[in-house]
Each structure stands twice: as C-alpha cells, then as structure tokens.
Write a protein that holds these residues in place. Structure first.
Motif, PDB file in Angstrom:
ATOM      1  N   PRO A 225      20.560   3.622   6.476  1.00  0.00           N
ATOM      2  CA  PRO A 225      20.676   3.549   5.019  1.00  0.00           C
ATOM      3  C   PRO A 225      19.439   2.833   4.456  1.00  0.00           C
ATOM      4  O   PRO A 225      19.050   1.769   4.943  1.00  0.00           O
ATOM      5  CB  PRO A 225      21.947   2.724   4.793  1.00  0.00           C
ATOM      6  CG  PRO A 225      22.710   2.834   6.077  1.00  0.00           C
ATOM      7  CD  PRO A 225      21.664   2.910   7.150  1.00  0.00           C
ATOM      8  N   LEU A 226      18.815   3.404   3.441  1.00  0.00           N
ATOM      9  CA  LEU A 226      17.562   2.885   2.903  1.00  0.00           C
ATOM     10  C   LEU A 226      17.662   2.619   1.404  1.00  0.00           C
ATOM     11  O   LEU A 226      18.577   3.089   0.751  1.00  0.00           O
ATOM     12  CB  LEU A 226      16.427   3.877   3.185  1.00  0.00           C
ATOM     13  CG  LEU A 226      16.128   4.148   4.658  1.00  0.00           C
ATOM     14  CD1 LEU A 226      15.195   5.338   4.811  1.00  0.00           C
ATOM     15  CD2 LEU A 226      15.542   2.906   5.322  1.00  0.00           C
ATOM     16  N   GLY A 227      16.705   1.884   0.906  1.00  0.00           N
ATOM     17  CA  GLY A 227      16.675   1.537  -0.511  1.00  0.00           C
ATOM     18  C   GLY A 227      16.687   0.042  -0.750  1.00  0.00           C
ATOM     19  O   GLY A 227      16.890  -0.412  -1.885  1.00  0.00           O
ATOM     20  N   ARG A 228      16.447  -0.753   0.320  1.00  0.00           N
ATOM     21  CA  ARG A 228      16.379  -2.206   0.169  1.00  0.00           C
ATOM     22  C   ARG A 228      15.134  -2.594  -0.618  1.00  0.00           C
ATOM     23  O   ARG A 228      14.106  -1.938  -0.544  1.00  0.00           O
ATOM     24  CB  ARG A 228      16.333  -2.883   1.544  1.00  0.00           C
ATOM     25  CG  ARG A 228      17.564  -2.691   2.392  1.00  0.00           C
ATOM     26  CD  ARG A 228      17.309  -3.068   3.841  1.00  0.00           C
ATOM     27  NE  ARG A 228      18.443  -2.660   4.668  1.00  0.00           N
ATOM     28  CZ  ARG A 228      18.646  -1.420   5.078  1.00  0.00           C
ATOM     29  NH1 ARG A 228      17.778  -0.471   4.754  1.00  0.00           N
ATOM     30  NH2 ARG A 228      19.695  -1.123   5.804  1.00  0.00           N
ATOM     31  N   ARG A 229      15.246  -3.705  -1.306  1.00  0.00           N
ATOM     32  CA  ARG A 229      14.094  -4.289  -1.988  1.00  0.00           C
ATOM     33  C   ARG A 229      13.749  -5.597  -1.278  1.00  0.00           C
ATOM     34  O   ARG A 229      14.584  -6.212  -0.616  1.00  0.00           O
ATOM     35  CB  ARG A 229      14.420  -4.559  -3.454  1.00  0.00           C
ATOM     36  CG  ARG A 229      14.888  -3.333  -4.218  1.00  0.00           C
ATOM     37  CD  ARG A 229      13.788  -2.682  -4.980  1.00  0.00           C
ATOM     38  NE  ARG A 229      13.376  -3.511  -6.121  1.00  0.00           N
ATOM     39  CZ  ARG A 229      12.412  -3.157  -6.967  1.00  0.00           C
ATOM     40  NH1 ARG A 229      11.750  -2.017  -6.788  1.00  0.00           N
ATOM     41  NH2 ARG A 229      12.098  -3.933  -7.991  1.00  0.00           N
ATOM     42  N   ASP A 230      12.517  -6.029  -1.419  1.00  0.00           N
ATOM     43  CA  ASP A 230      12.061  -7.253  -0.771  1.00  0.00           C
ATOM     44  C   ASP A 230      12.382  -8.477  -1.610  1.00  0.00           C
ATOM     45  O   ASP A 230      12.281  -8.446  -2.846  1.00  0.00           O
ATOM     46  CB  ASP A 230      10.550  -7.194  -0.544  1.00  0.00           C
ATOM     47  CG  ASP A 230      10.146  -6.067   0.390  1.00  0.00           C
ATOM     48  OD1 ASP A 230      10.877  -5.816   1.359  1.00  0.00           O
ATOM     49  OD2 ASP A 230       9.098  -5.437   0.139  1.00  0.00           O
ATOM     50  N   GLY A 231      12.754  -9.555  -0.946  1.00  0.00           N
ATOM     51  CA  GLY A 231      13.004 -10.805  -1.633  1.00  0.00           C
ATOM     52  C   GLY A 231      11.708 -11.472  -2.056  1.00  0.00           C
ATOM     53  O   GLY A 231      10.619 -11.125  -1.584  1.00  0.00           O
ATOM     54  N   VAL A 232      11.806 -12.451  -2.945  1.00  0.00           N
ATOM     55  CA  VAL A 232      10.627 -13.139  -3.461  1.00  0.00           C
ATOM     56  C   VAL A 232      10.618 -14.613  -3.066  1.00  0.00           C
ATOM     57  O   VAL A 232       9.870 -15.418  -3.622  1.00  0.00           O
ATOM     58  CB  VAL A 232      10.527 -12.999  -4.995  1.00  0.00           C
ATOM     59  CG1 VAL A 232      10.285 -11.545  -5.375  1.00  0.00           C
ATOM     60  CG2 VAL A 232      11.781 -13.526  -5.685  1.00  0.00           C
ATOM     61  N   THR A 233      11.437 -14.953  -2.074  1.00  0.00           N
ATOM     62  CA  THR A 233      11.444 -16.319  -1.564  1.00  0.00           C
ATOM     63  C   THR A 233      11.912 -16.295  -0.122  1.00  0.00           C
ATOM     64  O   THR A 233      12.341 -15.263   0.391  1.00  0.00           O
ATOM     65  CB  THR A 233      12.342 -17.232  -2.416  1.00  0.00           C
ATOM     66  OG1 THR A 233      12.141 -18.602  -2.023  1.00  0.00           O
ATOM     67  CG2 THR A 233      13.813 -16.888  -2.226  1.00  0.00           C
ATOM     68  N   ALA A 234      11.815 -17.447   0.529  1.00  0.00           N
ATOM     69  CA  ALA A 234      12.274 -17.612   1.907  1.00  0.00           C
ATOM     70  C   ALA A 234      13.014 -18.936   2.002  1.00  0.00           C
ATOM     71  O   ALA A 234      12.990 -19.737   1.073  1.00  0.00           O
ATOM     72  CB  ALA A 234      11.093 -17.579   2.873  1.00  0.00           C
ATOM     73  N   SER A 235      13.677 -19.175   3.127  1.00  0.00           N
ATOM     74  CA  SER A 235      14.392 -20.440   3.296  1.00  0.00           C
ATOM     75  C   SER A 235      14.323 -20.894   4.750  1.00  0.00           C
ATOM     76  O   SER A 235      15.065 -20.403   5.601  1.00  0.00           O
ATOM     77  CB  SER A 235      15.851 -20.321   2.856  1.00  0.00           C
ATOM     78  OG  SER A 235      16.542 -21.537   3.089  1.00  0.00           O
TER      79      SER A 235
ATOM     80  N   GLU B  60      24.627   1.665  -2.696  1.00  0.00           N
ATOM     81  CA  GLU B  60      23.322   1.983  -3.258  1.00  0.00           C
ATOM     82  C   GLU B  60      22.291   2.335  -2.194  1.00  0.00           C
ATOM     83  O   GLU B  60      21.187   2.768  -2.514  1.00  0.00           O
ATOM     84  CB  GLU B  60      22.835   0.813  -4.115  1.00  0.00           C
ATOM     85  CG  GLU B  60      23.709   0.550  -5.336  1.00  0.00           C
ATOM     86  CD  GLU B  60      23.141  -0.563  -6.201  1.00  0.00           C
ATOM     87  OE1 GLU B  60      22.125  -0.335  -6.866  1.00  0.00           O
ATOM     88  OE2 GLU B  60      23.712  -1.658  -6.173  1.00  0.00           O
ATOM     89  N   LEU B  61      22.603   2.113  -0.938  1.00  0.00           N
ATOM     90  CA  LEU B  61      21.697   2.480   0.145  1.00  0.00           C
ATOM     91  C   LEU B  61      22.004   3.896   0.603  1.00  0.00           C
ATOM     92  O   LEU B  61      23.153   4.294   0.681  1.00  0.00           O
ATOM     93  CB  LEU B  61      21.831   1.504   1.326  1.00  0.00           C
ATOM     94  CG  LEU B  61      21.490   0.039   1.053  1.00  0.00           C
ATOM     95  CD1 LEU B  61      21.643  -0.778   2.327  1.00  0.00           C
ATOM     96  CD2 LEU B  61      20.081  -0.110   0.494  1.00  0.00           C
ATOM     97  N   ASP B  62      20.957   4.635   0.946  1.00  0.00           N
ATOM     98  CA  ASP B  62      21.120   6.043   1.280  1.00  0.00           C
ATOM     99  C   ASP B  62      20.044   6.443   2.282  1.00  0.00           C
ATOM    100  O   ASP B  62      18.857   6.169   2.054  1.00  0.00           O
ATOM    101  CB  ASP B  62      20.989   6.884   0.007  1.00  0.00           C
ATOM    102  CG  ASP B  62      21.314   8.357   0.216  1.00  0.00           C
ATOM    103  OD1 ASP B  62      21.196   8.844   1.357  1.00  0.00           O
ATOM    104  OD2 ASP B  62      21.673   9.017  -0.767  1.00  0.00           O
ATOM    105  N   PRO B  63      20.417   7.077   3.407  1.00  0.00           N
ATOM    106  CA  PRO B  63      19.405   7.509   4.374  1.00  0.00           C
ATOM    107  C   PRO B  63      18.330   8.418   3.772  1.00  0.00           C
ATOM    108  O   PRO B  63      17.211   8.493   4.293  1.00  0.00           O
ATOM    109  CB  PRO B  63      20.228   8.253   5.425  1.00  0.00           C
ATOM    110  CG  PRO B  63      21.592   7.651   5.331  1.00  0.00           C
ATOM    111  CD  PRO B  63      21.782   7.357   3.875  1.00  0.00           C
ATOM    112  N   SER B  64      18.649   9.100   2.681  1.00  0.00           N
ATOM    113  CA  SER B  64      17.685  10.010   2.062  1.00  0.00           C
ATOM    114  C   SER B  64      16.975   9.383   0.866  1.00  0.00           C
ATOM    115  O   SER B  64      16.407  10.086   0.027  1.00  0.00           O
ATOM    116  CB  SER B  64      18.398  11.300   1.626  1.00  0.00           C
ATOM    117  OG  SER B  64      19.388  11.026   0.657  1.00  0.00           O
TER     118      SER B  64
END
Length: 358
Positions: A150-160, A28-32
């Motif tokens: 490769p791009l298309g990451r989403r940000d998480g909503v928590t940390a650990s 699902e990640l793509d440089p474009s």
C-alpha cells in the motif's frame, strides 16, 4: 530452504487462530497510488536494491530492519532518515539513538534509490514509501514472500531520538517487554513472532550476544536456554573481553535466505539473541504454539509475515496534506532549500553491523 505444502484448510486454521489477516489498513493507502505519476517506481527501487545486494547480501536484512526502526518511532514517516539539524528547525536525529547508533545500515542505499526515483519522477515519491518498497523487495530478493505494498505515505518533518530510545525493543528484552513494545504500536503476539522471523537472515554484532555466553543476568554463567554446542560455537566467534564488533549469522544454515529455519532453531535452543529465544523458552508462553506452527509450515510463516509487514507499514502513516514529499531524504524541504543538494552526502554508519532489535 524447506517448504511444506499446506491445504487451504490448514491455512484457514492459522488465520482463524492467530487472526493475522484481520490487520487494520489505512484506506488512503493504495498499491496503485503512483500508477499515473510514477508507474515504474517499484522497478526503480528493485534495480538499486538488487545491484547493492549482489555486492552486500546483508543489505536485504538491513533494509527490512531500517523500515521496522522507522515505523516504531512516529509511525512510518521516514523520520529515521533525518540528520541532525539546527535550522530552520532543530532536529535530533534518531540515528544516534541507542538502538540505532553504529548499527543501522542502508542510509546510503535509500539515498541512491531516492536519486534514481527523483530523476524519473521528481517530487512525487516519498522517502517513507521508498523504505516500505525496499523492505518488500528485500523480502523477495531474499527468497521470502512478496505482497502488494500500500502506497501514498508522506514524509514527516521531525524526528524523535527520545521515542527511538523508548519504543524500540532491546535484544535483551523479556517476552513481556517485547509484547508491550509491539502492543504499543497496535501489533499483536502473532505479529511479534512473525516479524521476528526477519532474523532468519542477516548478522548481529557480538556485543549483543556476549552476555548470554559468559555472564547471563550477572550470574557468571551462560544463558541456560542456549544449546551447549551452539554456545561453544558462539564463544569461538565472540571471545570474552573482545571488542564486540565481530559479526555472527542470525541463522545457521541459510544466513542470507528468508525461510522458516529461524523457528526450527528456537526449538533446539539455537536462537541467537535473548529476545529470539524468549519466544520459545518462556515457560507457558502463548508464543510457543506459534513458533511450532511456523517451524512446521513455511507457507504459514510467509502468509503471516507478509500480513504483519503490511500491518506494520501502516503504523501512524501521514497521507493527504500531512507531512511532505522530501526532496532529499536526510532533510526536510525547508532545510534542503538552504543546501546545495548536489553536495549533500549522507553519512553511513561507521560500523557496518546489522542487529535487529525485534
């Protein structure tokens, strides 16, 4: 900086033996990915990083390290950027974890990038992708290899914070512990050696070195795998009983450039951290032959480094409808809605010290 030309056959040998190009990739990640929604995102990131690095050359190494420390905790989801919050959900920031506290740098730089990107393409580019792009651009500006990110990451909503303390390897780690930490993230021995090559530039605080110089393993003696001349040089920079905050170059001859001198240093017992020298000085280790290959062949190091960086950048990524695209990198969107974003200022580490744990 040395560069030894290699034949196609030689490069194929590296790939076949070490298998570094057979990394897993998230389909699902793509440089474009931002071709239509934010076509200039790479240029925007590059401009900010270049301008910052002119004043602070160490920042290039710090941004690569920031990406590494993000990906090893909950995947590459920018969780390392989240500040402590109590509402609307409690978040314990990873920034205060032992491997990060008074150590990570570049938080303000990421926010500068985010501000510039939001101005051009509001609500489109994730902080996780910004971290990944900044790492690749830092490699290039530091004289290292480039690659299509490769791009298309989403940000998480928590940390650990717990996982940050657990997953990030220590500068004092044995080779077995280093391998275990990398294997837990789906990274193999070649990835370990190649990514450790990021220690070809940047600085470390003396606090991570002094035990090797004066009391290795509580022996009252220096680390026997440390070259004696280098030992005296380091003792001059890191006095016994000092504050531990003095900075030491990771690499002796080209401390602000990505090259293969890091591996040549390991062969002559001049690795700065214990975790560095373990790659070559652990008796019978399979890492020794990889160090030798990279020391003799910079092109092989670069090929493996960029392959391992792509592989690392795919760890546990969130795509599609998972996560979110944060409006402000230090807070999830529900928290950002409570704040006047114009008044939000991130807190950079009080210690401008860069020590990588890998």
């Amino acid at each position: 900086m040395r560069s030894i030309p290699v034949t196609v056959a030689a490069l194929c040998y590296v790939v076949v033996v070490f298998g570094v190009l057979s990394f897993s990739s998230n389909a699902e990640l793509d440089p474009s990915f931002y071709k239509n929604t934010c076509p200039n995102v790479s240029s925007i990131v590059r401009e900010v990083v270049r301008n910052v690095s002119k004043k602070d050359p160490r920042m290039l190494a710090s941004l690569i390290r920031l990406h590494f420390h993000d990906c090893f905790v909950l995947g590459c989801d920018a969780s390392i950027l989240l500040n402590n919050t109590d509402t609307p959900t409690k978040i314990e920031s990873e920034q205060q974890a032992a491997p990060n506290d008074n150590s990570i740098r570049g938080l303000d730089v990421v926010n500068q990038i985010k501000t510039a990107v939001e101005k051009a393409c509001p609500g489109v580019v994730s902080c996780a992708d910004i971290l990944t792009l900044a790492a690749e651009i830092s490699s290039v500006l530091g004289g290292g290899p480039d690659w299509k990110v490769p791009l298309g990451r989403r940000d998480g909503v928590t940390a650990s914070r717990t996982l940050a303390n657990q997953n990030l390897p220590s500068p004092f780690s044995s080779l077995d512990k280093l391998k275990s930490a990398f294997a837990a993230q789906g990274l193999n021995t070649t990835d370990l050696v190649a990514l450790s090559g990021a220690h070809t530039f940047g600085r470390a605080r003396c606090t991570f070195v002094t035990s090797r110089l004066y009391n290795f393993s509580n022996s009252g003696k220096p680390d026997p795998t440390l070259d004696t001349t280098y030992l005296q040089q380091l003792r001059g920079q890191c006095p016994n009983g000092g504050s531990g905050n003095n900075l030491v170059n990771f690499e002796l001859t080209s401390p602000d450039t990505i090259d293969n001198d890091y591996y040549s240093n390991l062969k002559v017992k001049k690795g700065l951290l214990q975790s560095d020298q373990e790659l070559f000085s652990t008796s019978g280790a399979d890492t020794i032959s990889i160090v030798n290959t990279f020391a003799n062949n910079q092109d092989a190091f670069f090929a493996n480094f960029k392959a391992s960086m792509i592989k690392m950048g795919n760890i546990g990524v969130k795509t599609g409808k998972d996560g979110e695209v944060r409006k402000q990198c230090n807070f999830i969107n529900k928290k950002s809605a409570e704040l006047d974003l114009a008044s939000v200022v991130s807190k950079e580490s009080s210690q401008e010290a860069m020590v990588s744990s890998f």
